[in-house]
Write a protein that holds these residues in place. Structure first.
Motif, mmCIF file in Angstrom:
data_model
loop_
_atom_site.group_PDB
_atom_site.id
_atom_site.type_symbol
_atom_site.label_atom_id
_atom_site.label_comp_id
_atom_site.label_asym_id
_atom_site.label_seq_id
_atom_site.Cartn_x
_atom_site.Cartn_y
_atom_site.Cartn_z
ATOM 1 N N ASP A 174 69.006 68.819 46.551
ATOM 2 C CA ASP A 174 68.230 67.584 46.781
ATOM 3 C C ASP A 174 66.819 67.875 47.296
ATOM 4 O O ASP A 174 66.330 67.237 48.224
ATOM 5 C CB ASP A 174 68.971 66.650 47.762
ATOM 6 C CG ASP A 174 70.226 66.043 47.121
ATOM 7 O OD1 ASP A 174 70.299 66.019 45.875
ATOM 8 O OD2 ASP A 174 71.117 65.627 47.862
ATOM 9 N N SER A 224 72.961 69.404 52.972
ATOM 10 C CA SER A 224 71.724 68.680 53.304
ATOM 11 C C SER A 224 71.631 68.323 54.784
ATOM 12 O O SER A 224 70.787 67.513 55.164
ATOM 13 C CB SER A 224 71.607 67.417 52.453
ATOM 14 O OG SER A 224 72.705 66.567 52.705
ATOM 15 N N ARG A 238 74.356 59.495 48.460
ATOM 16 C CA ARG A 238 74.309 60.074 47.113
ATOM 17 C C ARG A 238 75.671 60.549 46.622
ATOM 18 O O ARG A 238 75.945 60.520 45.434
ATOM 19 C CB ARG A 238 73.304 61.232 47.067
ATOM 20 C CG ARG A 238 71.869 60.743 47.279
ATOM 21 C CD ARG A 238 70.851 61.818 47.047
ATOM 22 N NE ARG A 238 70.756 62.258 45.663
ATOM 23 C CZ ARG A 238 70.158 61.572 44.700
ATOM 24 N NH1 ARG A 238 69.625 60.400 44.958
ATOM 25 N NH2 ARG A 238 70.099 62.045 43.476
ATOM 26 N N ALA A 266 74.315 58.823 43.422
ATOM 27 C CA ALA A 266 73.338 59.775 42.888
ATOM 28 C C ALA A 266 72.924 59.418 41.456
ATOM 29 O O ALA A 266 71.824 59.763 41.022
ATOM 30 C CB ALA A 266 73.899 61.190 42.947
ATOM 31 N N LEU A 292 66.137 60.600 44.031
ATOM 32 C CA LEU A 292 66.086 61.121 45.388
ATOM 33 C C LEU A 292 65.138 60.286 46.251
ATOM 34 O O LEU A 292 65.452 59.907 47.379
ATOM 35 C CB LEU A 292 65.605 62.575 45.308
ATOM 36 C CG LEU A 292 65.932 63.487 46.466
ATOM 37 C CD1 LEU A 292 67.403 63.420 46.795
ATOM 38 C CD2 LEU A 292 65.513 64.906 46.105
ATOM 39 N N SER A 321 66.571 57.048 47.264
ATOM 40 C CA SER A 321 67.589 57.196 48.313
ATOM 41 C C SER A 321 66.949 57.325 49.688
ATOM 42 O O SER A 321 67.407 56.731 50.662
ATOM 43 C CB SER A 321 68.457 58.433 48.064
ATOM 44 O OG SER A 321 68.868 58.501 46.726
ATOM 45 N N TRP A 322 65.866 58.114 49.754
ATOM 46 C CA TRP A 322 65.177 58.269 51.049
ATOM 47 C C TRP A 322 64.579 56.932 51.493
ATOM 48 O O TRP A 322 64.613 56.586 52.677
ATOM 49 C CB TRP A 322 64.084 59.339 50.966
ATOM 50 C CG TRP A 322 64.572 60.769 50.949
ATOM 51 C CD1 TRP A 322 64.362 61.689 49.946
ATOM 52 C CD2 TRP A 322 65.304 61.463 51.973
ATOM 53 N NE1 TRP A 322 64.922 62.890 50.288
ATOM 54 C CE2 TRP A 322 65.502 62.790 51.526
ATOM 55 C CE3 TRP A 322 65.811 61.092 53.212
ATOM 56 C CZ2 TRP A 322 66.188 63.746 52.281
ATOM 57 C CZ3 TRP A 322 66.499 62.038 53.967
ATOM 58 C CH2 TRP A 322 66.674 63.343 53.497
#
Ligand code: HEC
Length: 392
Positions: A39, A118, A186, A202, A207, A210-211
């Protein structure tokens, strides 16, 4: 429990030291090509990590660890001395051995917590109005039906899940590290038997999306906490927003780091009294055309409804527009106080994010409430912990 660790300042250094040691080691392994990326950031290669959060819950354990590390350092010093001093060598070696053996080593299972690749990832996006509003859209599309409109776990499908979705309106999101939340979103969550309790997203989210969603979750939870309890029980920053300022070198909120900020949402900026103790940011009401920056303010927020909605999330848990509100952020950028009375006069109750509940302050009645609020903002900086790591 020192969730805010002003009571034990040495713990800050211990936690920070543990965190830096681990991220430093990870960075080194990455530079040497020994770990891959996951990621977008280096992947933690072990199934466990140091559990800073346990030390925070148990000061006794933290003290044990600290003394053991001191003993270890002492042993190393004695060994080095032993290299240079032949006659004293037996005594020095004995001393080093004793230091290691007598140290109050804590049980390893108390110091370690399960890790994922992560675990040490950091949210690469700034906590900005744009990220919050983007995250809100994804939340409504993908998460709301289980986690609920207020993030309290009361979605329409909540009762049909194998376990009830947790409420975010509490410390949960602040206890977890960014990277561990990212993993949950994810790749989903499983119970002890390996059965899926929450699906992973996911496939549906990039990405970056998602953040952004994680920024939204914390913004909404902070606002909802304020709405239901009257306090920002968990720290939340004034979101970064684009600005137009008298000073051309200031173009967004984060350019003012280190200064107290006042954000005033009002249709009448000319009524704001200039105050040299803070920088005044003016948020015009939606749809109002702003031609020039008024004299009374330092900057105008230029992101319009995006800023309105993001601030709605952090101070009300919904995307309603603000009305007449003034928000104060401290020098580190944390939101600390809010005044939503039209009159614009401050009271002690407006300090909504505090580290102590001392009433002694009221003795200094000669000062006005705003002066007291500003003094307390400076005197009580927030040192809080996220996923066992201190942020301040
Ligand atoms: C189908 C229902 C469902 C959907 C959709 C869903 N969740 Fe969850 N979520 C759950 C359940 C159930 C749990 C608790 C699982 C557990 O503790 O094992 C959970 C837990 C979580 C947690 C807590 C993780 C932790 O470490 O404790 C986070 C954060 C979260 N969800 C975020 C999201 C986000 C963001 C979305 C949208 C992208 C989402 N969820 C969509 C059901 C759902």
């Amino acid at each position: 429990m020192p969730e805010r660790i002003s009571d034990a300042p040495w713990l800050f250094w211990l936690l920070e030291g543990l965190h830096r040691t681990q991220t430093g080691l990870l960075q080194l392994l990455y530079v040497l090509g020994l770990v891959a990326e996951v990621d977008g950031q280096p992947a933690w290669p072990w199934a466990q990590r140091m559990a800073g959060e346990n030390l925070l819950l148990d000061l006794g354990l933290a003290r044990q660890l600290l003394w053991s590390l001191v003993a270890l350092a002492l042993a190393v010093v004695l060994l080095l001395l032993a290299c240079g001093w032949r006659r004293g060598r037996p005594w020095l070696l004995l001393g080093a051995l004793a230091a290691v053996l007598l140290a109050p080593w804590p049980a390893p299972q108390l110091l370690l917590a399960p890790a994922m690749p992560s675990s040490f990832h950091r949210n690469p996006l700034p906590f900005s109005d744009a990220a919050i509003v983007q995250g809100a859209g994804h939340y409504q599309r993908l998460c709301l039906h289980c986690h609920g409109a207020a993030g309290n776990g009361q979605g329409v499908d909540a009762a049909r899940q194998p376990v009830w979705p947790p409420s975010f309106v509490g410390p949960l999101l602040w206890r977890r590290a960014d990277g561990e939340l990212l993993h949950a979103v994810r790749h989903g969550l499983q119970d002890r038997e390996g059965r899926q309790t929450m699906p992973g997203f996911a496939e549906q989210l990039t990405l970056e999306q998602s953040w952004a969603l994680l920024h939204f979750l914390r913004a909404q939870a902070a606002g909802e906490l304020l709405r239901v309890s009257g306090n920002w029980g968990q720290p939340v920053a004034l979101p970064d927003m684009p600005l137009r300022c008298h000073r051309p070198d200031k173009q967004q909120v984060s350019d003012w780091q280190g200064q107290r900020l006042r954000l005033a949402s009002t249709p009448h900026p000319q009524d704001l009294l200039p105050d040299p103790r803070m920088v005044t940011l003016w948020l015009p009401p939606p749809g109002m055309a702003v031609r020039a920056i008024p004299e009374q303010v330092d900057c105008v927020v230029t992101s319009g409804t995006v800023a309105q909605q993001a601030l709605g999330w952090v101070q009300a848990g919904s995307n309603e527009t603000l009305g007449n509100v003034q928000l104060l952020a401290d020098k580190a950028g944390w939101l600390r106080a809010r005044n939503n009375r039209d009159a614009g006069s401050w009271s002690d109750e407006d300090l909504l994010c505090r580290t102590t509940d001392s009433k002694e302050e009221e003795a200094a009645a000669a000062e006005d409430a705003l002066t007291r609020i500003l003094r307390r903002m400076d005197a009580e900086p927030l040192g809080y912990v996220r996923g066992g790591r201190v942020h301040r």
